[in-house]
Structure formats: C-alpha cells, structure tokens
Scaffold this active site. Structure first.
Site, short mmCIF file in Angstrom:
data_model
loop_
_atom_site.label_atom_id
_atom_site.label_comp_id
_atom_site.label_asym_id
_atom_site.label_seq_id
_atom_site.Cartn_x
_atom_site.Cartn_y
_atom_site.Cartn_z
N TYR A 69 -13.67 -98.59 121.22
CA TYR A 69 -13.31 -99.14 122.39
C TYR A 69 -11.96 -99.29 122.79
O TYR A 69 -11.31 -99.84 121.73
CB TYR A 69 -14.30 -100.16 122.99
CG TYR A 69 -14.35 -101.48 122.43
CD1 TYR A 69 -13.66 -101.90 121.71
CD2 TYR A 69 -15.63 -102.15 122.55
CE1 TYR A 69 -13.74 -103.28 121.21
CE2 TYR A 69 -15.64 -103.25 122.17
CZ TYR A 69 -14.85 -103.99 121.36
OH TYR A 69 -14.98 -105.44 120.79
N GLU A 70 -11.57 -99.54 123.95
CA GLU A 70 -10.12 -99.85 124.35
C GLU A 70 -9.18 -98.84 123.79
O GLU A 70 -7.85 -98.80 123.33
CB GLU A 70 -9.67 -101.24 124.18
CG GLU A 70 -10.52 -102.21 124.40
CD GLU A 70 -10.63 -102.19 126.09
OE1 GLU A 70 -9.53 -101.68 126.61
OE2 GLU A 70 -11.51 -102.97 126.59
N GLY A 71 -9.65 -97.35 123.57
CA GLY A 71 -9.12 -96.40 123.12
C GLY A 71 -9.21 -96.14 121.74
O GLY A 71 -8.83 -96.80 120.73
#
Length: 596
Positions: A438-440
C-alpha cells in the site's frame, strides 16, 4: 512479550546522523535540541509501551467490526485514541498556527516508530491524518484550512486518503468518481472508493475525507483529476459537525494482517450527492494528493521499521529462553538456549542489522527534510530537498521489503512455535506483508527511483551522493580499525556497483526501457542497502569516537559490531545485484506470455 522502545539508538542517530544539535541552531527549531528530543521520546515510550502495546494482540483477535454502516473499533482503541489526543501526540510535527507543536520531523518520526511498533493497527489512523494535514497545508484555501486544520492537528477529527477504486488501483488514469459543480461553489461527489484506511470508525465525531474525482468535462487521464474535502458531517456555522454528508461505509475488508485497522469501502452520493470542497486548482488534484502520498510513503517506511523492531525484540527474547540442542563447538554437554547456535545468531544479526540500517536511513532522511524546510540558506534547502526526495522511495521500498524479511526470520527463529499464533511472531509477519504494497508498491517506488530520481537528471544527484559516500570511506580508512577497514572496503565495492547501475539506467531507461525497468526493484534494493550502509558507516565512526571517550562502551561496541555485520552480509551482495541488473533484463522478458 512487552515492547521496549529503542530510545538510545534513536537518540544516537539524531545526534550523529541527523545532526539535531545543528538543527537546533536553525531559528524554527531552536527549542528542539538533543535534551528536548530525549524528554519527548521518553514520554512517547511511556505512552506507547503502557497504553498502545497491550492492545496490539487484542486488536488482532478482536478486530474492528461493521454493522449497519457503522464501524466499531477494536476493544480499548477508542479510549487509547482519546489518551493519544489528550497527550498532544497528533500535533507534534504540525505548525503552531493551527495548534501544532512544530517539532522537527527528526523527532516526530522517532515517535511514529514507537507508536507503530507498539500497535501498528492503531497507528495507521494518525498517520493518514498527518497526510491529510500536509495536503491541506500545501494546497487548501484559507477558508478550508481554518475550517478543518485545527481539529485535524489536535486529533479531534481524523483524515483519510481516497484514491483507489474497484477498477483503478495504482493507475489513477482509470478513476471514475465524478464531481458536479454547484451554484454555491461546492461540488457533489458520486462514486465508490475502496481500501480506505479508517474510512469509518467510532473514535471521533467527524472524519475528513480527501477524495480524488473528475469534474465534468475534465481532460482524460491523470491531468483531469481534482481533489476535494468531503467531511463525514457537514459543518454548522459555528464550525461544529452538523448534518450527515452523503458518504457511507458499505463494508470493511477481511484481511491477512493489520486486522484492527478498519479498511473501508466508501460510497459517495447514493442519496443526492456528497458535498465536497475543491482543494487547490481544478484538474491539479494529483499534485496535491502527492503531498499526502509522499508523507504517507515515508510513514509506511517507518511502519516497516517499527514492526520489524517488534519482531526482532520478540525473536531475541525467545532465543535467550528456548533450550534446544547442544552447541556445535562442544562447549557444553547439555542442550543450551538457541542463542548459542551460529545460525540463530546469523538470523538475529540480520534482523538487527537491517533494523538499525533502516532506522539510520530514515533518521538521516528526516534530518534532510528538516533542513530542506527550515534552513536559512536557499541553496542548502534545495540540496537537502533533492536528497530527501531521493531517499523517500528507499525509506518506503527498502525498509518495507526488509521488514518482511525480518519478520519472516522472526518466525524462523521461533521454529514451529513461530507458526502458532499464540507466540505472536506470526502477527508481525502478517502485518508486515501489506507494507510493500500500500501507498505505492515497491515497483512503483522503484520506477520513481529510476525515472524521476536517476534518469531525469542524467544521474547527477546519484553521483553526488556517491561522492559523499566516498568521503565517508576515506574517514573509515583514516580510522584504520579492523571494523572500519572492512566497512570501507565493502562500502566502496557497493558504491562502485551502484554507480555502474546508475550509468546503466541513465543509458537505457529511454532507449531500452524493458531491460532497465526489469531491474528497477533490484536497483532500489541495492541503493537502499548502500545508503543504509553509508549511515551505519557514519555510526561506526561516531561509536568508535565515543569508545575512545569512554562513553557507554557496551552500546558503542554493539553499534560497531552491527555495522560490520551489515557490511559483510548485506553490502557484500551489491556487486552480484549490479551484475543481474545490468545483464539480466533480457531473460526477464524472454519467455513468451502464453508460456506463463
């Protein structure tokens, strides 16, 4: 097993890597020297160890629950959050103009590590609020800032980030949520957002959603995305929450890990449209959201370090207690605790070295961030911002990938007992697995490192960083100690491997992109190891000087030994990594698609 905050290591890094005493010479940070940092960290440790840590396992067994559009957080979380707010912990790094304490990131990041080590599921909520605050500070109108920032900074309200949709994960060009302009200047928002961390909960009386959407007639792709504030409750004239907005939670996810954190599916506009307020300029929402995303990416890197530290502490405690087998050197006739066995020591040292390397990397990055935002010299600010931005994908990517390795080793140290939930080792492993996603994802961080941070300037910044590393190598050679000599040699070898890859990426990112980007994640891992090793080399020199001064010999000797282990077991892999990056791209793409 209880959590013990590694305050001593944090303060060491602040002094010797982030240069906190020099930061305190900057007017904005004149009240925040090493003594202040120690006082803050000690109070944070008390809260983290005493309030948050006891709820960690409870939140995994009895996670957040959903019923009738409402989410009930895990037992004890609501009360813990109220204590968190009362202690002023949400406001640490934010500006005093909105009720914040204005601490440098160098200090607040160490506090974030403690919160996340103590209770990762709980700490996701304040991390997302931090990101929302940064986005509003950067791009929101004074009216929006005055309406929402005081309550967010205090923690009285929480914030979320709404990007992902069922058909649009990392590819935001596919985003469909729409925004319809209204006569009063607001917009009506319609659409579905998924994977919204703390998108619904019972800990505060309002939630401020930051939502990406398209205004009618906007350009296709990412250039047509705008950012909106969509509160759970609309505000009355006095600024208090009033009418319920048309945004509702329709479900929460059942997950592998971080079960205590409610991951919501939010529906906007089923009953006439959710009221939203434009942040910044129309069609430039992604720029605003990137401010929030960058803050969150650094924060997720801290999460990786945090859960890995908890896994290491648990594994080390178990290894000191578990009796199993006689030692291979024949030093005892009976079975001994497993910490005597070389391979267990190898695993524990790998965990420790990766953690200390990642903590050093994150602290150095925080110091660069602070100088980039507050140093009086504009040239220094620019140089430090470039360094920080280069380090962010490393803090996010290298640290979270390392956390999975560390937590896996933690299970391995426990043996079969590690596979049993009651020991707690499995929870760390499950919780860590989301962090490289998550978050890239790590691949997205690596693409950023290759495209924006390496190829775009022809490798100039990367070469500049390598030159600074070479200066540290010279200082290591000047020391002449066995540990410093080993570190200098391994650091030089890794630096040369890094430079070979930098030149390869610069030459091939545009001409042969498949071959270059096939090695993007290995390049990130090599670079993350190099910069972590560089910071540990600086730590080694500082520890040797402290030993010469008679300062805390056991701690300093451990710093030297850990740095040497990192050099011999982690940095040593760099030349092979470089070889596979430079020559292995063809085999990545060679197999026909229908053969998979």
């Amino acid at each position: 097993m209880s959590y013990s905050a590694p305050i001593k290591d944090m303060l060491f890094n602040m002094r010797h890597l982030a240069g906190i005493d020099a930061l305190a010479q900057i007017p904005e940070f004149e009240d925040f020297d090493a003594d202040t940092a120690q006082a803050v960290l000690e109070e944070c440790a008390k809260f983290s160890e005493g309030v948050l840590a006891p709820l960690y396992r409870e939140g995994d067994i009895h996670p957040a629950s959903f019923e009738g559009c409402h989410v009930t957080t895990a037992p004890g979380f609501r009360d813990a959050y109220h204590q968190f707010v009362a202690g002023g912990w949400q406001s640490l790094q934010h500006p005093s103009a909105f009720g914040g304490q204005g601490l440098p990131k160098t200090i607040s990041a160490a506090c974030a590590e403690m919160f996340n080590s103590a209770n990762l599921g709980f700490s996701l909520c304040p991390m997302l609020t931090d990101g929302a605050i940064e986005a509003l500070l950067t791009a929101a109108s004074p009216e929006l800032q005055n309406a929402y920032l005081h309550k967010l900074v205090s923690g009285e309200w929480t914030g979320t980030m709404n990007l992902t949709e069922p058909q649009a994960g990392s590819d935001l060009a596919l985003l469909r949520t729409r925004a319809e302009p209204q006569a009063d200047g607001s917009h009506k928002i319609f659409g579905t957002k998924i994977f919204i961390t703390y998108g619904e909960h019972d800990m505060t009386d309002n939630i401020v959603h930051l939502v990406l959407a398209r205004v009618a007639g906007a350009p296709e792709g990412v250039k047509g995305i705008s950012l909106f504030v969509v509160p759970k409750f609309l505000l009355n004239a006095d600024g208090a929450p009033g009418e319920r907005n048309d945004v509702h939670c329709v479900s929460i996810e059942h997950k592998l890990g971080i079960k205590a954190s409610p991951t919501a599916v939010l529906q906007f506009g089923d009953h006439g449209g959710a009221v939203g307020y434009l942040v910044g300029e129309e069609n430039r929402g992604l720029e605003c959201m990137f401010v929030m995303m960058n803050a969150a990416r650094y924060g997720v890197g801290i999460q990786g370090l945090a859960v890995a530290e908890r896994a290491y502490q648990r594994a080390a405690a178990y290894a000191r207690e578990r009796v199993q087998s006689r030692p291979v050197d024949g030093s005892a006739k009976n079975s001994v605790t497993i910490i005597h066995h070389p391979d267990v020591r190898r695993m524990l040292m790998t965990m420790r070295a990766l953690n200390e390397g990642c903590r050093a990397l994150a602290c150095a990055a925080a110091g660069a961030f602070d100088r980039a935002h507050a140093h009086p010299d504009a040239q220094v600010r620019g140089e430090q911002m470039a360094l920080y931005e280069f380090m962010v994908p490393l803090v996010k990517g290298f640290t979270t990938e390392s956390s999975v390795e560390v937590c896996s080793l933690g299970v391995q140290v426990h043996g079969g007992m590690g596979f049993i939930e009651e020991t707690g080792a499995a929870q760390h492993y499950r919780d860590a697995r989301i962090l490289p996603i998550y978050e890239g994802t790590t691949a997205i961080q690596a693409n950023d490192l290759v495209g924006r941070k390496t190829a775009r300037d022809g490798g100039a910044l990367a070469h500049s960083i390598a030159a600074q590393i070479a200066e540290t190598e010279a200082a290591l050679h000047a020391s002449g100690s066995p540990a410093a000599t080993v570190m200098a040699d391994r650091l030089a070898s890794a630096r040369n491997a890094f430079l070979d890859v930098v030149d390869f990426m610069v030459s091939n990112a545009k001409e042969r992109p498949n071959e270059a980007y096939a090695g993007s994640v290995p390049y990130l891992m090599l670079t993350g190891a190099l910069l972590s090793g560089w910071q540990l080399a600086r730590s080694l020199l500082a520890a040797e000087q402290a030993l010469a001064d008679g300062d805390d010999a056991p701690f300093m000797r451990a710093k030297v030994s850990t740095a040497r282990f990192f050099a011999e077991h982690i940095l040593a892999k760099a030349p092979a990594q470089a070889d596979s990056i430079r020559h292995g791209g063809g085999s990545v793409m060679e197999l026909a698609m229908d053969a998979f």
